[in-house]
Design a protein around this motif. Sequence first.
Motif, PDB file in Angstrom:
ATOM      1  N   GLY A 184       0.825  -1.202   0.000  1.00 10.26           N
ATOM      2  CA  GLY A 184       0.000   0.000   0.000  1.00 10.26           C
ATOM      3  C   GLY A 184       0.861   1.254   0.000  1.00 10.26           C
ATOM      4  O   GLY A 184       2.069   1.155  -0.166  1.00 10.26           O
ATOM      5  N   PRO A 185       0.253   2.408   0.204  1.00  8.88           N
ATOM      6  CA  PRO A 185      -1.181   2.602   0.275  1.00  8.88           C
ATOM      7  C   PRO A 185      -1.789   2.690  -1.117  1.00  8.88           C
ATOM      8  O   PRO A 185      -1.122   3.069  -2.067  1.00  8.88           O
ATOM      9  CB  PRO A 185      -1.324   3.944   0.989  1.00  8.88           C
ATOM     10  CG  PRO A 185      -0.009   4.615   0.925  1.00  8.88           C
ATOM     11  CD  PRO A 185       1.008   3.637   0.452  1.00  8.88           C
ATOM     12  N   CYS A 186      -3.073   2.350  -1.215  1.00 11.94           N
ATOM     13  CA  CYS A 186      -3.767   2.434  -2.488  1.00 11.94           C
ATOM     14  C   CYS A 186      -3.991   3.899  -2.833  1.00 11.94           C
ATOM     15  O   CYS A 186      -3.661   4.787  -2.054  1.00 11.94           O
ATOM     16  CB  CYS A 186      -5.091   1.675  -2.419  1.00 11.94           C
ATOM     17  SG  CYS A 186      -6.404   2.540  -1.556  1.00 11.94           S
ATOM     18  N   GLY A 187      -4.597   4.142  -3.984  1.00  8.41           N
ATOM     19  CA  GLY A 187      -4.802   5.512  -4.447  1.00  8.41           C
ATOM     20  C   GLY A 187      -5.838   6.288  -3.649  1.00  8.41           C
ATOM     21  O   GLY A 187      -6.069   7.464  -3.901  1.00  8.41           O
ATOM     22  N   GLY A 188      -6.456   5.644  -2.680  1.00  8.06           N
ATOM     23  CA  GLY A 188      -7.508   6.332  -1.927  1.00  8.06           C
ATOM     24  C   GLY A 188      -7.046   6.934  -0.611  1.00  8.06           C
ATOM     25  O   GLY A 188      -7.839   7.500   0.129  1.00  8.06           O
ATOM     26  N   SER A 189      -5.743   6.825  -0.338  1.00 11.13           N
ATOM     27  CA  SER A 189      -5.226   7.325   0.938  1.00 11.13           C
ATOM     28  C   SER A 189      -5.047   8.845   0.877  1.00 11.13           C
ATOM     29  O   SER A 189      -4.326   9.360   0.039  1.00 11.13           O
ATOM     30  CB  SER A 189      -3.877   6.652   1.212  1.00 11.13           C
ATOM     31  OG  SER A 189      -3.301   7.162   2.380  1.00 11.13           O
ATOM     32  N   VAL A 190      -5.736   9.564   1.754  1.00 12.03           N
ATOM     33  CA  VAL A 190      -5.652  11.026   1.735  1.00 12.03           C
ATOM     34  C   VAL A 190      -5.384  11.549   3.139  1.00 12.03           C
ATOM     35  O   VAL A 190      -6.143  11.277   4.059  1.00 12.03           O
ATOM     36  CB  VAL A 190      -6.967  11.650   1.196  1.00 12.03           C
ATOM     37  CG1 VAL A 190      -6.898  13.168   1.264  1.00 12.03           C
ATOM     38  CG2 VAL A 190      -7.216  11.214  -0.245  1.00 12.03           C
ATOM     39  N   ASN A 191      -4.298  12.293   3.278  1.00 16.40           N
ATOM     40  CA  ASN A 191      -3.961  12.913   4.568  1.00 16.40           C
ATOM     41  C   ASN A 191      -4.008  11.943   5.731  1.00 16.40           C
ATOM     42  O   ASN A 191      -4.495  12.270   6.806  1.00 16.40           O
ATOM     43  CB  ASN A 191      -4.940  14.046   4.889  1.00 16.40           C
ATOM     44  CG  ASN A 191      -4.532  15.324   4.201  1.00 16.40           C
ATOM     45  OD1 ASN A 191      -3.329  15.528   3.945  1.00 16.40           O
ATOM     46  ND2 ASN A 191      -5.494  16.156   3.874  1.00 16.40           N
ATOM     47  N   GLY A 192      -3.554  10.735   5.503  1.00 13.70           N
ATOM     48  CA  GLY A 192      -3.531   9.772   6.596  1.00 13.70           C
ATOM     49  C   GLY A 192      -4.853   9.063   6.832  1.00 13.70           C
ATOM     50  O   GLY A 192      -4.938   8.203   7.709  1.00 13.70           O
ATOM     51  N   GLU A 228      -9.807   5.666   2.386  1.00 11.46           N
ATOM     52  CA  GLU A 228     -10.913   6.068   1.504  1.00 11.46           C
ATOM     53  C   GLU A 228     -12.268   5.619   2.051  1.00 11.46           C
ATOM     54  O   GLU A 228     -13.303   6.149   1.666  1.00 11.46           O
ATOM     55  CB  GLU A 228     -10.714   5.504   0.089  1.00 11.46           C
ATOM     56  CG  GLU A 228     -10.840   3.990  -0.028  1.00 11.46           C
ATOM     57  CD  GLU A 228     -10.744   3.498  -1.487  1.00 11.46           C
ATOM     58  OE1 GLU A 228     -10.074   4.143  -2.290  1.00 11.46           O
ATOM     59  OE2 GLU A 228     -11.346   2.447  -1.784  1.00 11.46           O
ATOM     60  N   VAL A 229     -12.238   4.639   2.940  1.00  9.88           N
ATOM     61  CA  VAL A 229     -13.504   4.085   3.423  1.00  9.88           C
ATOM     62  C   VAL A 229     -14.268   5.062   4.327  1.00  9.88           C
ATOM     63  O   VAL A 229     -15.480   5.157   4.261  1.00  9.88           O
ATOM     64  CB  VAL A 229     -13.246   2.739   4.149  1.00  9.88           C
ATOM     65  CG1 VAL A 229     -14.457   2.286   4.915  1.00  9.88           C
ATOM     66  CG2 VAL A 229     -12.843   1.696   3.126  1.00  9.88           C
ATOM     67  N   ALA A 230     -13.549   5.806   5.170  1.00 12.83           N
ATOM     68  CA  ALA A 230     -14.215   6.772   6.044  1.00 12.83           C
ATOM     69  C   ALA A 230     -13.192   7.726   6.643  1.00 12.83           C
ATOM     70  O   ALA A 230     -12.051   7.342   6.890  1.00 12.83           O
ATOM     71  CB  ALA A 230     -14.973   6.056   7.160  1.00 12.83           C
TER      72      ALA A 230
END
Lengths: 221, 309
Positions: free
Chosen positions: A159-167, A170-172
């Motif tokens: 990882g991290p996948c492309g959905g990781s934002v600011n720690g 992407e799930v919540a």
Amino acid sequence: MITGTPKPIEEILEMIEPYDNIIVAGCFGCVTVCRVGGDKEVQVLSSTLRLAREASGRKIEIKEICLERQCDPEYLEPMRPYVEDYQAVLSIACGAGIQFMAEKFMKTPLLPGINTGFLGVTERQGEWAERCQGCGDCVLHLTGGICPVTRCAKSIFHGPCGGSVNGTCEVAKDIKCGWQLIIDRLKSLDQMENYGKLKPYKGWDASRDGGPRRILREDMI
Amino acid sequence: MKSASNLERVLTAGHFAVTGECGPPRGADPEKVLKKAALVKGNVDVCNVTDNQTSVVRMSSLAGCMLVKQSGIEPLLQMVVRDRNRIALQSDLLGAAALGVHNLLCLSGDHQKFGDDPKAKNVFDIDSIQLIHLVKTMRDEGIFPSGEKLDGVPRFYIGCAVNPFADPFEIRVPRLKLKVDAGADFVQTQCIYNMDKFKLYMEGARKQGLHERVKILAGVTPLKSAGMAKFMNRMVAGIDIPDEVIKRVADEPKEKQAAKGIEICIEQIQELKEMEGIAGVHVMAIEWEEKLNEIVGGAGLLPRPVVEQ
Ligand code: SF4
Ligand code: SF4
């Protein structure tokens, strides 16, 4: 520890509807620590059920007990003399404890009073969080002590996948990205070389996917 | 050639490649795909067919690929590891190869929580980087990862996606390197709006010589309106649209915003074309396929080259 949450009281009342006398059984193990199935919870739940049933015009008799552990045969045996005097047992131990009791007392229906959750930790009073899925082949030494199977919503190994934002994941927004945590730890341990290695496909056969698991310790038998 | 892919031929011949995208419909109507494909035809070297993107159930990617192929366009099969374990992945790959699909994009897949079935069980048996390794093993060694010999080898041109704008930024180039090490032949990036950040990313990639080991196709998506830009910026994880880009669209009156979006997209393609290490563009004109010709043509990338096998 194994964590859990109480089942909604309506669901429990529906489960015990056919019965006039039951045992409510707690456990002094994990569920006591996470305050969902200890002797205090047995008392509170029993009183609530008695009151509700009284209000509905059909009283129920409840015997309250709390076992040292519901997942060990030696603590279940003392129940044997009286368990058949009751129509059912409502257990607020974890799913393992409830099942073990069901296996031991073949003629008594066992009802789950809690929803068993996960293997986790107490992050602060009143807040528990998952840490391990018992995958049977621990890799924490490679991932900075943070579990990719559990802490990453996709259990990915690179990882991290492309959905990781600011720690965050992407799930919540309130879920930390497990891979950000892994990288932070690897950096502070000066172990980033672990990141650059391709990891073999996980053997899920060591996990539940291999069927129900068993540990056999010849030295102890 | 490693594969029978037109994309590989175009790139190997040194052309600047163009890929596009076709999202299958939420139903069984083949016309929906054929209509989109007609708009894509002639404007791209291969056309991606998405695999239940954002976890919303759609016609399968492989079926979409076959319809695209029927239309005379070379399809690219997107495959997520969210919904299939390694048995299903290998089996679907063999099936796709047998039906004449030569291009593959290995993806994790958005979490199922984004779709209509948030209560579904996810799979994630192997991850997208391991899927690259799996396909490469099948193609180059002629064996399944289990070690068994293949009876007929799938010859895929192996791709993956990268998002240079996800966090942490510093791990994005190392993660690309992992994908290249695993065996990726080409990558398509997430849509680029933040050019400065993308330049930094490319600098990092070049420093490691990755642009020489993998063909990098830069992703672009035309903005239809300022509203869409703001929505994407806020709602889609890993999309980064700088304020000045949004402002350029927002400064236009509503009816001219779409044209401005296309103008910006063409400018971006031209800038990307000059960037060292960029081998092509991936134009994702999502539900706006009718503008693909204008964009690709406007960027001076038509007609698409024909490279003989
Ligand atoms: S790697 Fe497996 S055993 Fe180790 S913490 Fe994670 S789930 Fe638990
Ligand atoms: S954002 Fe992070 S934790 Fe969430 S799925 Fe991606 S890598 Fe895993």
